[in-house]
Design a protein around this motif. Structure first.
Motif, PDB file in Angstrom:
ATOM      1  N   THR A 110      -4.931  -9.036  12.316  1.00 22.09           N
ATOM      2  CA  THR A 110      -5.602  -9.400  11.165  1.00 22.09           C
ATOM      3  C   THR A 110      -6.606 -10.370  11.699  1.00 22.09           C
ATOM      4  O   THR A 110      -6.455 -11.347  12.545  1.00 22.09           O
ATOM      5  CB  THR A 110      -4.216 -10.091  10.204  1.00 22.09           C
ATOM      6  N   GLU A 128      -9.327  -7.744  11.845  1.00 21.79           N
ATOM      7  CA  GLU A 128      -9.339  -7.531  11.618  1.00 21.79           C
ATOM      8  C   GLU A 128     -10.720  -6.724  11.044  1.00 21.79           C
ATOM      9  O   GLU A 128     -11.905  -5.832  10.938  1.00 21.79           O
ATOM     10  CB  GLU A 128      -9.341  -7.536   9.558  1.00 21.79           C
ATOM     11  N   ILE A 163      -1.515  -1.586   5.993  1.00 22.98           N
ATOM     12  CA  ILE A 163      -3.227  -2.674   5.310  1.00 22.98           C
ATOM     13  C   ILE A 163      -4.356  -2.232   5.643  1.00 22.98           C
ATOM     14  O   ILE A 163      -4.523  -2.832   4.824  1.00 22.98           O
ATOM     15  CB  ILE A 163      -2.913  -4.821   5.775  1.00 22.98           C
ATOM     16  N   ASN A 167      -6.489  -1.403   3.102  1.00 26.42           N
ATOM     17  CA  ASN A 167      -8.286  -2.563   2.695  1.00 26.42           C
ATOM     18  C   ASN A 167      -9.191  -1.367   2.839  1.00 26.42           C
ATOM     19  O   ASN A 167     -10.663  -2.167   2.836  1.00 26.42           O
ATOM     20  CB  ASN A 167      -8.175  -4.107   3.783  1.00 26.42           C
ATOM     21  N   HIS A 168      -9.135  -0.694   3.642  1.00 23.24           N
ATOM     22  CA  HIS A 168     -10.365   0.600   4.569  1.00 23.24           C
ATOM     23  C   HIS A 168     -10.531   1.956   4.366  1.00 23.24           C
ATOM     24  O   HIS A 168     -10.459   1.912   5.434  1.00 23.24           O
ATOM     25  CB  HIS A 168     -10.454  -0.382   5.807  1.00 23.24           C
ATOM     26  N   ARG A 169     -10.279   2.111   2.894  1.00 20.61           N
ATOM     27  CA  ARG A 169      -9.960   3.810   3.226  1.00 20.61           C
ATOM     28  C   ARG A 169     -11.177   4.554   3.201  1.00 20.61           C
ATOM     29  O   ARG A 169     -11.145   5.277   3.440  1.00 20.61           O
ATOM     30  CB  ARG A 169     -10.032   4.033   1.421  1.00 20.61           C
ATOM     31  N   ARG A 219      -1.773 -10.209   0.510  1.00 19.66           N
ATOM     32  CA  ARG A 219      -2.391  -8.908   0.917  1.00 19.66           C
ATOM     33  C   ARG A 219      -1.878  -8.256   2.344  1.00 19.66           C
ATOM     34  O   ARG A 219      -2.801  -7.470   1.958  1.00 19.66           O
ATOM     35  CB  ARG A 219      -4.431  -9.799   1.480  1.00 19.66           C
ATOM     36  N   ASN A 220      -1.222  -9.199   3.392  1.00 16.15           N
ATOM     37  CA  ASN A 220      -0.845  -8.497   4.058  1.00 16.15           C
ATOM     38  C   ASN A 220       0.817  -8.251   4.479  1.00 16.15           C
ATOM     39  O   ASN A 220       1.075  -7.390   5.095  1.00 16.15           O
ATOM     40  CB  ASN A 220      -1.480  -9.261   5.276  1.00 16.15           C
ATOM     41  N   GLN A 225       0.820  -3.848  -1.363  1.00 17.37           N
ATOM     42  CA  GLN A 225      -0.600  -3.646  -1.149  1.00 17.37           C
ATOM     43  C   GLN A 225      -0.073  -1.930  -1.128  1.00 17.37           C
ATOM     44  O   GLN A 225      -0.964  -1.446  -1.431  1.00 17.37           O
ATOM     45  CB  GLN A 225      -0.722  -3.324   0.062  1.00 17.37           C
ATOM     46  N   ALA A 228      -2.398   0.388  -2.936  1.00 16.34           N
ATOM     47  CA  ALA A 228      -4.287   1.112  -2.356  1.00 16.34           C
ATOM     48  C   ALA A 228      -3.695   1.988  -1.230  1.00 16.34           C
ATOM     49  O   ALA A 228      -4.691   2.977  -0.647  1.00 16.34           O
ATOM     50  CB  ALA A 228      -4.498  -0.145  -1.772  1.00 16.34           C
TER      51      ALA A 228
END
Length: 315
Positions: A110, A128, A163, A167-169, A219-220, A225, A228
């Motif tokens: 991260t 990340e 995660i 967050n990075h689809r 967020r992590n 999450q 998402a």
């Protein structure tokens, strides 16, 4: 112990896959020079300094990639996926590049707020950023796609993989967690992470995501999450802490430690399973006998392989 294992692996790879080399940067003609199916070591620039990355190039020059993340004790000189599992053999004939980032000791892969204040760390972990910007941009010079990747991780790398995918689809088409701790905001788990990170390198968890209640913790957290991840193929596996035949050859102390860690991972997997079910999100979640150790994660990767290839469109 791990350095000896890495040396043995390197010897095998040289004989089986060709010479192990290091590149500082790809050139314009790098894509045409990638040795299909071969193993190679790269040195990738980053905000953290040069990061070693081990790769097994796609068997037939394809652009899809699978990123595999280590656990808390990630060595500085090799990926344990390379030394402690048969991941290379599992995918050797597949048209997908395996990407093994090296390092990340106690990092949770991260972006930290600041360097760890308890071990004189000289730089801030920005994993990340590395895994979703710097490394994909570098690998693009070798013909690796920035938008058709899969990611999976073991233990520390499990929650990180979920995660990063959430967050990075636009980058990841599949996410897998093998014995990951998927609910770090679960009561008192932050203190468990604090103890583990202190034991493994004197790292300070407060310098990673701040104190409990900081937004970075939520967020992590893969459970929080989960929404998402809707529409993303996922495979989550965990043991229940009960030793099986795989554990028979391990030292009693290692098995006992692995039993406790895996019981915690099981709790996270169950909470995640219940959360995605409540949201109506499909996910494969396998929980059975087993402890917190690499042979189980090797088996989990083999189980996930058909899902990974399908998600990446690899035949």
């Amino acid at each position: 112990m791990w350095k000896i294992g890495a040396a043995v692996v390197a010897a095998v790879l040289v004989s089986s896959f060709g010479a192990v080399t290091a590149d500082a940067a790809p050139t314009r003609t790098a894509e045409s020079r990638v040795p299909a199916g071969r193993f190679q070591e790269l040195l990738v620039p980053s905000s953290m300094g040069p990061i070693p990355v081990q790769v097994q190039w796609a068997a037939h020059g394809g652009s899809a990639a699978l990123y595999l993340l280590d656990g808390l004790r990630a060595p500085a000189d090799h990926s344990q996926w390379v030394s402690d599992t048969d991941a290379l053999r599992q995918f050797v004939g597949d048209n997908v590049t395996l990407v093994f980032p090296v390092g990340g000791h106690s990092s949770f892969y991260t972006d930290w707020y600041r360097p760890s204040s308890t071990n004189h760390q000289r730089f801030t972990y920005k994993w990340e950023s590395f895994l979703t910007r710097e490394l994909p941009a570098y690998l693009a010079g070798y013909g690796v796609s920035r938008t058709n990747d899969a990611i999976a991780g073991a233990s520390m790398g499990g929650d990180a993989a979920m995660i990063l995918a959430a967050n990075h689809r636009n980058q990841f088409r599949f996410a897998g967690s093998f014995s990951g701790f998927l609910n770090p905001t679960f009561p008192l788990w932050n203190e468990g992470m604090r103890a583990a990170m202190w034991d493994e390198g004197n790292f300070n968890v407060d310098d990673m995501w701040g104190p409990p209640g900081d937004p970075a913790w939520k967020r992590n957290d893969a459970v929080i999450q989960a929404a998402a991840l809707r529409g993303l193929p996922m495979y989550v596996s965990s043991g229940n802490g009960v030793p099986g035949p795989i554990d028979a050859s391990r030292a009693v102390g290692d098995t006992a430690n692995g039993m406790g860690l895996e019981a915690m991972a099981e709790v996270g997997a169950e909470i995640f399973r219940d959360r995605v079910r409540a949201l109506g999100i499909p996910a494969r979640v396998d929980i059975g006998n087993g402890t917190h150790t690499w042979p189980y994660w090797q088996r989990a990767l083999a189980a996930a392989r058909p899902m990974i290839l399908a998600a990446l469109g690899v035949r």
